[in-house]
Design an enzyme around this catalytic site. Structure first.
Site, PDB file in Angstrom:
ATOM      1  N   GLU A  79      45.315  49.624  41.945  1.00 16.39           N
ATOM      2  CA  GLU A  79      45.808  49.175  42.588  1.00 16.39           C
ATOM      3  C   GLU A  79      46.309  47.602  42.869  1.00 16.39           C
ATOM      4  O   GLU A  79      46.563  46.635  43.717  1.00 16.39           O
ATOM      5  CB  GLU A  79      44.564  48.548  43.337  1.00 16.39           C
ATOM      6  N   ARG A  80      46.694  46.526  41.851  1.00 14.57           N
ATOM      7  CA  ARG A  80      46.980  45.578  42.012  1.00 14.57           C
ATOM      8  C   ARG A  80      48.500  45.798  42.363  1.00 14.57           C
ATOM      9  O   ARG A  80      48.794  44.608  42.790  1.00 14.57           O
ATOM     10  CB  ARG A  80      46.526  44.946  40.332  1.00 14.57           C
TER      11      ARG A  80
ATOM     12  N   SER B  39      42.243  50.728  30.685  1.00 13.39           N
ATOM     13  CA  SER B  39      41.466  49.790  29.228  1.00 13.39           C
ATOM     14  C   SER B  39      40.048  51.018  28.252  1.00 13.39           C
ATOM     15  O   SER B  39      39.824  51.886  29.083  1.00 13.39           O
ATOM     16  CB  SER B  39      40.796  48.790  29.860  1.00 13.39           C
TER      17      SER B  39
ATOM     18  N   GLU C 265      40.410  43.218  22.811  1.00 11.45           N
ATOM     19  CA  GLU C 265      41.055  43.060  23.116  1.00 11.45           C
ATOM     20  C   GLU C 265      41.262  41.917  24.389  1.00 11.45           C
ATOM     21  O   GLU C 265      40.584  41.495  25.138  1.00 11.45           O
ATOM     22  CB  GLU C 265      42.357  44.657  24.052  1.00 11.45           C
TER      23      GLU C 265
ATOM     24  N   PHE D  49      47.272  48.439  36.034  1.00 11.78           N
ATOM     25  CA  PHE D  49      48.980  47.432  36.271  1.00 11.78           C
ATOM     26  C   PHE D  49      50.021  47.332  35.435  1.00 11.78           C
ATOM     27  O   PHE D  49      50.995  46.885  36.152  1.00 11.78           O
ATOM     28  CB  PHE D  49      47.937  46.351  36.638  1.00 11.78           C
TER      29      PHE D  49
ATOM     30  N   LYS E  91      47.232  58.171  41.235  1.00 11.16           N
ATOM     31  CA  LYS E  91      46.546  57.099  41.977  1.00 11.16           C
ATOM     32  C   LYS E  91      46.759  55.704  40.127  1.00 11.16           C
ATOM     33  O   LYS E  91      46.694  55.181  39.609  1.00 11.16           O
ATOM     34  CB  LYS E  91      44.935  57.307  40.960  1.00 11.16           C
TER      35      LYS E  91
ATOM     36  N   CYS F  30      50.380  47.340  26.118  1.00 13.58           N
ATOM     37  CA  CYS F  30      49.024  47.545  25.370  1.00 13.58           C
ATOM     38  C   CYS F  30      50.080  47.983  23.617  1.00 13.58           C
ATOM     39  O   CYS F  30      49.827  48.453  22.593  1.00 13.58           O
ATOM     40  CB  CYS F  30      49.606  48.949  25.899  1.00 13.58           C
TER      41      CYS F  30
HETATM   42  P1  NAD Z   1      42.179  49.443  33.734  1.00 15.07           P
HETATM   43  O1  NAD Z   1      41.357  50.065  33.333  1.00 15.07           O
HETATM   44  O2  NAD Z   1      41.415  48.584  34.108  1.00 15.07           O
HETATM   45  O3  NAD Z   1      42.338  50.486  35.231  1.00 15.07           O
HETATM   46  C1  NAD Z   1      43.560  51.160  34.739  1.00 15.07           C
HETATM   47  C2  NAD Z   1      42.856  52.325  35.727  1.00 15.07           C
HETATM   48  O4  NAD Z   1      41.759  52.666  36.453  1.00 15.07           O
HETATM   49  C3  NAD Z   1      43.613  51.797  37.839  1.00 15.07           C
HETATM   50  O5  NAD Z   1      44.542  52.934  37.461  1.00 15.07           O
HETATM   51  C4  NAD Z   1      42.487  51.340  38.014  1.00 15.07           C
HETATM   52  O6  NAD Z   1      42.290  51.178  38.946  1.00 15.07           O
HETATM   53  C5  NAD Z   1      41.595  52.304  36.869  1.00 15.07           C
HETATM   54  N1  NAD Z   1      39.874  51.650  36.652  1.00 15.07           N
HETATM   55  C6  NAD Z   1      39.527  50.630  37.110  1.00 15.07           C
HETATM   56  N2  NAD Z   1      38.021  50.204  36.717  1.00 15.07           N
HETATM   57  C7  NAD Z   1      37.948  51.833  36.896  1.00 15.07           C
HETATM   58  C8  NAD Z   1      36.441  52.331  36.300  1.00 15.07           C
HETATM   59  N3  NAD Z   1      35.226  51.320  36.459  1.00 15.07           N
HETATM   60  N4  NAD Z   1      36.169  53.609  36.849  1.00 15.07           N
HETATM   61  C9  NAD Z   1      37.133  54.086  37.186  1.00 15.07           C
HETATM   62  N5  NAD Z   1      38.574  53.886  37.139  1.00 15.07           N
HETATM   63  C10 NAD Z   1      38.674  52.575  37.210  1.00 15.07           C
HETATM   64  O7  NAD Z   1      43.077  49.080  33.204  1.00 15.07           O
HETATM   65  P2  NAD Z   1      44.233  48.152  33.668  1.00 15.07           P
HETATM   66  O8  NAD Z   1      44.211  46.264  33.805  1.00 15.07           O
HETATM   67  O9  NAD Z   1      45.596  48.506  35.069  1.00 15.07           O
HETATM   68  O10 NAD Z   1      45.396  47.294  32.033  1.00 15.07           O
HETATM   69  C11 NAD Z   1      45.494  46.747  30.570  1.00 15.07           C
HETATM   70  C12 NAD Z   1      45.078  47.677  29.905  1.00 15.07           C
HETATM   71  O11 NAD Z   1      45.353  49.476  29.970  1.00 15.07           O
HETATM   72  C13 NAD Z   1      44.867  47.326  28.286  1.00 15.07           C
HETATM   73  O12 NAD Z   1      43.744  47.817  28.094  1.00 15.07           O
HETATM   74  C14 NAD Z   1      45.933  47.945  27.632  1.00 15.07           C
HETATM   75  O13 NAD Z   1      45.566  47.888  26.781  1.00 15.07           O
HETATM   76  C15 NAD Z   1      45.857  49.375  28.312  1.00 15.07           C
HETATM   77  N6  NAD Z   1      47.195  50.518  28.812  1.00 15.07           N
HETATM   78  C16 NAD Z   1      47.519  51.210  27.715  1.00 15.07           C
HETATM   79  C17 NAD Z   1      48.382  51.477  27.605  1.00 15.07           C
HETATM   80  C18 NAD Z   1      48.538  52.971  25.978  1.00 15.07           C
HETATM   81  O14 NAD Z   1      49.563  53.442  26.679  1.00 15.07           O
HETATM   82  N7  NAD Z   1      47.400  53.023  25.233  1.00 15.07           N
HETATM   83  C19 NAD Z   1      49.872  51.376  27.863  1.00 15.07           C
HETATM   84  C20 NAD Z   1      49.860  50.136  28.684  1.00 15.07           C
HETATM   85  C21 NAD Z   1      47.987  49.596  29.076  1.00 15.07           C
END
Ligand code: NAD
Length: 497
Positions: free
Chosen positions: A174-175, A224, A381, A147, A171, A279
């Site tokens: 969804e937020r 994450s 984190e 998101f 994909k 991140c």
């Molecule tokens: P998230 O992991 O909750 O979601 C990321 C994606 O995965 C979304 O599209 C979501 O719909 C999907 N998803 C969520 N839960 C899932 C599951 N159980 N199984 C399969 N798919 C699932 O992450 P977020 O809260 O949207 O974003 C924040 C996180 O992203 C933080 O941990 C941040 O550090 C990380 N991030 C990392 C980078 C990088 O380049 N390393 C960049 C931006 C964000």
């Protein structure tokens, strides 16, 4: 209620489940987004399958021209897109423009795809034999995005994948799904054929459908760590190429010779900007030596108290609300955990409310001092407006902290000493390093990627590594005989001798 639809070339199946999209400024539900299924994905894959061969056969200059037009169209409506982004994410408008702008820089790199995809050639590798290798697209690729950068991260992925000749299924989170859909519409307007960029919404069910789909050749994920690890394991088990970027806990090392006023200005921006939901934020500061720690703390505390929290359209605000109520509660739990573990809570941002926006997802800035490396609140984190100070006695101790930490996305050192900076950059066990640069996100023509639990897979995002990720190499060894027998023994492995 407004529905933010998939962007699919075809009729998606009837919806059964939806997620709410909030306005983080008010806490109100502003739209709903359908949560797609394997059937939804199948419709998108069928369209991608129809579109991709023709797109791959389109010469690279023409594909680049679509990227040029896309860049112009996005640039022309950047303010509208930023408003849409802020309204779902909560970050302030200037930051949303930055999110889009950083994505466009990758599109600019993708405009150079004819050059970036060029192959190699060896004339006369053997008698009458020439060898050449070419980069070919993979077919259908998919991206799953978080998101926190709903414009930049999708563009990191689809900009390069599509310029290389792939069809791409995105994909998004969804937020805050509206901007990704708008980007797909704009790419169509720019001349990309139908089916080349499609957006499917969903949650875990859709992600697993993507990971299991036999026709999707590669998956790029950012989110994450727990999900990244799962995506990497399941996607590679299904035979796909996968890059999966995860969470982070970036440290800012402050050497005794640093310009502390500059450090404070950099730190508050990097720790609290976008409510810490980056991140590449700097949520941990490591002053070297007690005198540095005291002097830094003395300057930091008033700077933190001076931060202005406001709605995302408030031009004076330093940061806006976090993405939803559940995330705010999670951040607050980590602050309490820090206190319970024995850290000193110097500034407490919990319980903050913004007048007139009492139901918005706001949280004030927090600052914890005397944080110790064994604490869980340090190891994990938080992803919110929380700065933790871990005091180090020496350069070596400060170097060990980010090096030994489970995450290894980014790190920064603040110093006037070139030798210390060079030592640090060479020895630290982290993927992206800033020297007097608090948020060292590499420019688009370099590559982005962390180490350790911040990334699974070994090919970085965008730049030349992006081209590697979204293509594979075919090597041709050719001979055009003139009819004279060459006298070689066909039963022996051919050599070039
Ligand atoms: P998230 O992991 O909750 O979601 C990321 C994606 O995965 C979304 O599209 C979501 O719909 C999907 N998803 C969520 N839960 C899932 C599951 N159980 N199984 C399969 N798919 C699932 O992450 P977020 O809260 O949207 O974003 C924040 C996180 O992203 C933080 O941990 C941040 O550090 C990380 N991030 C990392 C980078 C990088 O380049 N390393 C960049 C931006 C964000």
């Amino acid at each position: 209620m407004r529905t933010i639809d998939h962007h699919i070339a075809g009729d998606p199946p009837a919806y059964t489940r939806f997620a709410h999209v909030f306005d983080p400024n008010t806490g109100a539900v502003q739209a709903r987004v359908p949560l797609g299924t394997a059937e939804t994905l199948e419709t998108a894959v069928a369209a991608a399958r129809r579109a991709q061969p023709g797109w791959a056969a389109t010469n690279p200059q023409r594909r680049a021209r679509v990227m040029f037009r896309f860049r112009e169209l996005v640039e022309a409506q950047i303010d509208d897109l930023a408003r849409l982004l802020s309204a779902e994410h909560g970050k302030v408008l200037a930051d949303s423009r930055g999110d889009i702008q950083r994505g466009l820089e990758v599109i600019e790199f993708a405009c150079g795809i004819p050059h970036a995809m060029k192959g190699e050639y060896t004339q006369g590798a053997g008698p009458g034999i020439d060898v050449y290798s070419m980069r070919v697209p993979l077919g259908i690729g998919a991206g799953i995005t978080p998101f926190n950068f709903p414009a930049m991260i999708p563009m990191w992925m689809f900009g390069i994948a599509i310029a290389c000749g792939n069809a791409f299924i995105l994909k998004p989170s969804e937020r805050d799904p509206s901007v990704p859909v708008r980007l797909a519409e704009i790419l169509r307007e720019a001349g990309a054929p139908e089916g080349i960029l499609q957006v499917v919404h969903g949650d875990r069910e859709m992600v697993e459908a993507i990971l299991d789909h036999p026709e999707i050749a590669a998956v790029s994920f950012v989110g994450s760590t727990e999900v990244a690890q799962h995506v990497y394991a399941r996607g590679t088990a299904a035979g796909k190429r996968v890059q999966a970027m995860g969470g982070a806990k970036n440290h800012g090392i402050v050497m005794p010779d640093a310009d502390l006023d500059q450090v404070v200005a950099d730190l508050v921006g990097a720790a609290f900007g976008s409510a810490g939901e980056r991140c590449m934020a700097l949520p941990v500061v490591v002053p070297v030596g007690a005198a540095t720690a005291e002097a830094l703390r003395e300057r930091l505390v008033p700077a933190i108290h001076g931060l202005r929290i406001g709605i995302s359209t408030d031009a004076e605000a330093h940061y806006g609300p976090v993405v939803n109520a559940a995330h705010r509660e999670r951040i607050e739990r980590y602050i309490q955990m820090g206190v319970d573990e024995g850290a000193e809570l110097v500034v407490d941002g919990r319980g903050f409310t913004l007048q007139g926006h009492e139901d918005g997802f706001f949280i004030g800035p927090s600052f914890l001092d005397h944080v110790k490396p064994h604490m869980r609140s340090y190891q994990e984190e938080i992803f919110g407006p929380v700065l933790q100070m871990v005091r180090a006695d020496s350069f070596e101790e400060a170097l060990r902290l980010p090096s030994d930490h489970p995450y290894g996305n980014g790190v920064a050192i603040f110093t006037r000493n070139g030798h210390a900076a060079r030592e640090f950059a060479h020895r630290v066990n982290v993927g992206m390093v800033g020297i007097n640069v608090p948020i060292p996100v590499p420019v688009a023509y370099h590559t982005f990627g962390g180490w350790k639990r911040s990334a699974f897979g070994d090919i970085n995002q965008h730049g030349p590594e992006g081209v590697r990720f979204w293509t594979r190499i075919k090597t041709v060894t050719q001979r055009w005989p003139d009819g004279t027998p060459d006298g070689s023994n066909a039963f022996v492995i051919p050599t070039m001798g």
